[in-house]
Scaffold this motif. Structure first.
Motif, PDB file in Angstrom:
ATOM      1  N   THR A 121      -7.834   2.520  -3.173  1.00  0.00           N
ATOM      2  CA  THR A 121      -8.122   1.363  -2.043  1.00  0.00           C
ATOM      3  C   THR A 121      -9.507   1.683  -1.518  1.00  0.00           C
ATOM      4  O   THR A 121     -10.252   2.613  -1.836  1.00  0.00           O
ATOM      5  CB  THR A 121      -7.313   1.749  -0.788  1.00  0.00           C
ATOM      6  N   GLY A 170       1.910   0.836   2.231  1.00  0.00           N
ATOM      7  CA  GLY A 170       2.498   1.207   1.308  1.00  0.00           C
ATOM      8  C   GLY A 170       4.026   1.524   1.352  1.00  0.00           C
ATOM      9  O   GLY A 170       3.945   2.200   2.649  1.00  0.00           O
ATOM     10  N   ALA A 203      -3.228   7.560   1.400  1.00  0.00           N
ATOM     11  CA  ALA A 203      -1.998   7.155   0.748  1.00  0.00           C
ATOM     12  C   ALA A 203      -2.498   6.425  -0.498  1.00  0.00           C
ATOM     13  O   ALA A 203      -1.563   6.797  -1.620  1.00  0.00           O
ATOM     14  CB  ALA A 203      -1.370   6.235   1.557  1.00  0.00           C
ATOM     15  N   ASN A 204      -3.547   5.677  -0.726  1.00  0.00           N
ATOM     16  CA  ASN A 204      -3.805   4.885  -1.836  1.00  0.00           C
ATOM     17  C   ASN A 204      -4.838   5.278  -2.612  1.00  0.00           C
ATOM     18  O   ASN A 204      -5.427   4.515  -3.552  1.00  0.00           O
ATOM     19  CB  ASN A 204      -3.792   3.368  -1.480  1.00  0.00           C
ATOM     20  N   GLU A 253      -4.588   4.910   5.411  1.00  0.00           N
ATOM     21  CA  GLU A 253      -4.394   3.877   4.205  1.00  0.00           C
ATOM     22  C   GLU A 253      -5.242   4.708   2.863  1.00  0.00           C
ATOM     23  O   GLU A 253      -4.662   4.601   1.829  1.00  0.00           O
ATOM     24  CB  GLU A 253      -5.019   2.631   4.450  1.00  0.00           C
ATOM     25  N   GLN A 285       7.562  -5.383   2.429  1.00  0.00           N
ATOM     26  CA  GLN A 285       6.447  -4.248   2.040  1.00  0.00           C
ATOM     27  C   GLN A 285       5.587  -4.011   3.191  1.00  0.00           C
ATOM     28  O   GLN A 285       5.303  -4.821   4.021  1.00  0.00           O
ATOM     29  CB  GLN A 285       5.930  -4.345   0.752  1.00  0.00           C
ATOM     30  N   ASP A 331       0.921  -5.929  -1.992  1.00  0.00           N
ATOM     31  CA  ASP A 331      -0.146  -6.872  -2.769  1.00  0.00           C
ATOM     32  C   ASP A 331       0.747  -7.687  -3.744  1.00  0.00           C
ATOM     33  O   ASP A 331       0.114  -8.577  -4.384  1.00  0.00           O
ATOM     34  CB  ASP A 331      -1.344  -6.177  -3.607  1.00  0.00           C
ATOM     35  N   THR A 359      -3.379  -2.614  -5.146  1.00  0.00           N
ATOM     36  CA  THR A 359      -3.659  -1.077  -4.578  1.00  0.00           C
ATOM     37  C   THR A 359      -2.281  -0.670  -4.042  1.00  0.00           C
ATOM     38  O   THR A 359      -1.966   0.541  -3.822  1.00  0.00           O
ATOM     39  CB  THR A 359      -4.588  -1.059  -3.635  1.00  0.00           C
ATOM     40  N   ARG A 360      -1.329  -1.666  -3.942  1.00  0.00           N
ATOM     41  CA  ARG A 360      -0.130  -1.118  -3.190  1.00  0.00           C
ATOM     42  C   ARG A 360       0.960  -2.274  -3.370  1.00  0.00           C
ATOM     43  O   ARG A 360       0.588  -3.376  -3.566  1.00  0.00           O
ATOM     44  CB  ARG A 360      -0.416  -1.016  -1.507  1.00  0.00           C
TER      45      ARG A 360
END
Length: 534
Positions: A394, A149, A389-390, A386, A145, A232, A228-229
């Motif tokens: 995040t 993300g 996207a999150n 980032e 990954q 993790d 958060t993604r």
């Protein structure tokens, strides 16, 4: 007996500059190299030993310079190579060392190397990036990954293969296993060394190599952790911190040693970074230092945390040398992360004093000398891919990247004549350099005095460190060398503490929080410190 001569970087204090947000001189809302040059007198006035400049290389700016399209060119938004040469020469004229980022794990997808690599499977650079066939069902080669993300693989129709990226799809992974890639990267390093730079921060260097068997990463139990993604949910044992990386770092060190004392610091972000950091810095054939993340994302500042982190680096120099930061361009500012009270300037003095008393290389992030707070950037103003996207799970990075405030009454706090790329923090004009310069008791002038204390203290610069037990919130560090002993006491808590009898309070006070500490009564009010020399 005097201490043996130390390399310039051991114990040096660096000042990190995020160039997009330092000073805009051409009215485009983005900081530039000329802006840094214009403020070198200010930087020199702080008393730091050098500067670290975040990426200013040619880039499409998908990740704001960490997606490099030409390692040996300056992006036009920042200026020209001539601008960099002038910056470097003037910095050296002030006695400031200049350290720059090097990004060896990936490039931009617009780099000429990748443009060639993606054309076919048999061109001269076909193996310069990490390519892999799909599984029989068309899915990516494995479960790796990306940090930002989603899968760490993107399909490319020209090669009918997936290419790997640990970050954005626009940041394809270099195949640093390939000796030709290593040679090319070392060639770019030589370009900057020939210009006269004094060192490199190696960005995400533990991502530089991958498991060539492409094994799936094992899952990581999310219990008790913030997720958060998808990144993790894995233990990243096969796409980072591979055992082949130190061999490449030895080549980096061999090159930099040709130029004398050069500082090379590894950024190592991982689940368990300490063994990797030690491996990358052990002995005299690898990097000179490792950049610690122990405090950058820590939700609290405690004596236990400091003792544990500093205690990992108390042995011989051969085990490696740490570099410390409490804030940077990727992490929320520490005065907001660790304190939510009415006396933030007092807390900023405490954290700056603690950072400057640690054994290693303290790295002050721009604005930390002012006690700048984290900015709450609204979603519509976000720039960080980032964070976008999150969002909103995040932390995001934009809140620590907002413009440096220079003048309270000037438009955009003196950063730019036009709307800047990120908003100025609402409380930052009142914390500006112009305001604090005039106040002898400001965080800025306090930090200058502390830097002067450290610069004049061999024990603080490179001495040994040990700790004295005491109350939970009291941190007592003893820094020693043959020439002096310095005792550093910090009350990191919100309540007064008693100083135990085991802590020797003899000596001259080098610095303290105002005059509020009664050493004879052996008590320390909340969020105070004292530094004594004997």
């Amino acid at each position: 007996m005097s201490q043996p001569e130390q390399p310039w970087w051991r114990g040096a204090v660096l000042y990190q500059i995020y160039p997009r947000s330092y000073l805009d001189t051409n009215g485009d809302g983005v900081g530039d190299l000329q802006g840094i040059t214009r403020k070198l007198d200010y930087i020199a006035s702080l008393g730091v030993d050098g500067i670290w400049i975040s990426p200013f290389f040619a880039s499409p700016m998908k990740d704001f310079g960490y997606d490099v399209s030409d390692y040996c060119a300056v992006d036009s938004v920042f200026g020209t190579l001539d601008d960099f040469d002038r910056l470097l020469n003037r910095a050296h004229g002030y006695g400031l060392k200049v350290v720059i980022d090097q990004v060896y794990a990936h490039t931009s997808d617009q780099h000429a190397w990748f443009t060639e690599s993606r054309q076919s499977r048999d061109n001269p650079k076909a193996d310069w990036y990490v390519w892999k066939d799909p599984k029989p069902d068309g899915t990516p080669p494995n479960n790796w990954q990306a940090v930002f993300g989603g899968a760490a693989w993107t399909w490319d129709a020209r090669r009918q293969q997936y290419f790997m990226h640990n970050f954005l799809p626009e940041q394809p992974q270099l195949n640093v296993h390939n000796p030709d890639v290593q040679d090319a990267l070392l060639g770019t390093a030589r370009f900057w060394l020939d210009k006269g730079v004094d060192g490199f921060r190696l960005d995400a260097i533990n991502f530089a190599m991958h498991d060539q068997a492409f094994q799936d990463n094992p899952p990581w139990d999310p219990t008790g952790r913030t997720i958060t993604r998808p990144f993790d949910l894995q233990r990243r044992v096969y796409n980072q911190s591979r055992p082949e990386v130190p061999g490449f770092l030895e080549r980096v060190r061999k090159l930099t040693d040709e130029y004398g004392d050069r500082y090379t610091v590894a950024e190592v972000a991982s689940d368990d970074p300490l063994p990797t950091m030690r491996t990358y810095t052990r002995g005299d054939k690898r990097l000179t230092a490792a950049y610690s993340f122990d405090f950058l994302y820590a939700p609290t500042l405690t004596a236990k945390r400091v003792r544990r982190s500093q205690g990992n680096w108390v042995g011989s120099i051969e085990e490696g040398w740490p570099s410390w930061a409490f804030s940077n361009h990727d992490a929320p500012r520490c005065v907001s992360r660790w304190y939510d009270g009415a006396e933030r300037p007092r807390f900023a003095r405490l954290t700056n004093a603690l950072l400057l008393c640690l054994r290693g290389n303290p790295i002050l992030y721009q604005g930390e000398e002012l006690g700048l707070t984290q900015v709450d950037v609204p979603f519509e103003a976000l720039q960080d891919p980032e964070a976008i996207a999150n969002w909103p799970r995040t932390l995001g990075r934009d809140g620590a990247r907002t413009p440096m405030p220079w003048k309270r009454a000037a438009p955009h706090a003196g950063f730019s004549s036009v709307e800047p790329w990120l908003p100025v923090g609402p409380d930052h004009p009142d914390l500006s350099v112009g305001v604090q310069d005039e106040d002898p008791d400001s965080v800025l002038n306090f930090t200058r005095k502390l830097l002067e204390v450290r610069r004049g203290s061999p024990a603080l610069r490179w001495g040994d460190v040990e700790f004295v037990d005491g109350p939970v919130s009291l941190l007592t560090m003893i820094r020693t060398c043959e020439e002096e002993t310095v005792t550093c006491l910090f009350n990191l808590g919100a309540e007064p503490v008693e100083i135990p009898e085991s802590a020797d309070l003899c000596g001259t006070v080098l610095s303290q929080t105002g005059s509020t500490i009664d050493l004879q009564a052996r008590t320390m009010p909340p969020y105070t410190f004292v530094i004594l020399r004997r």
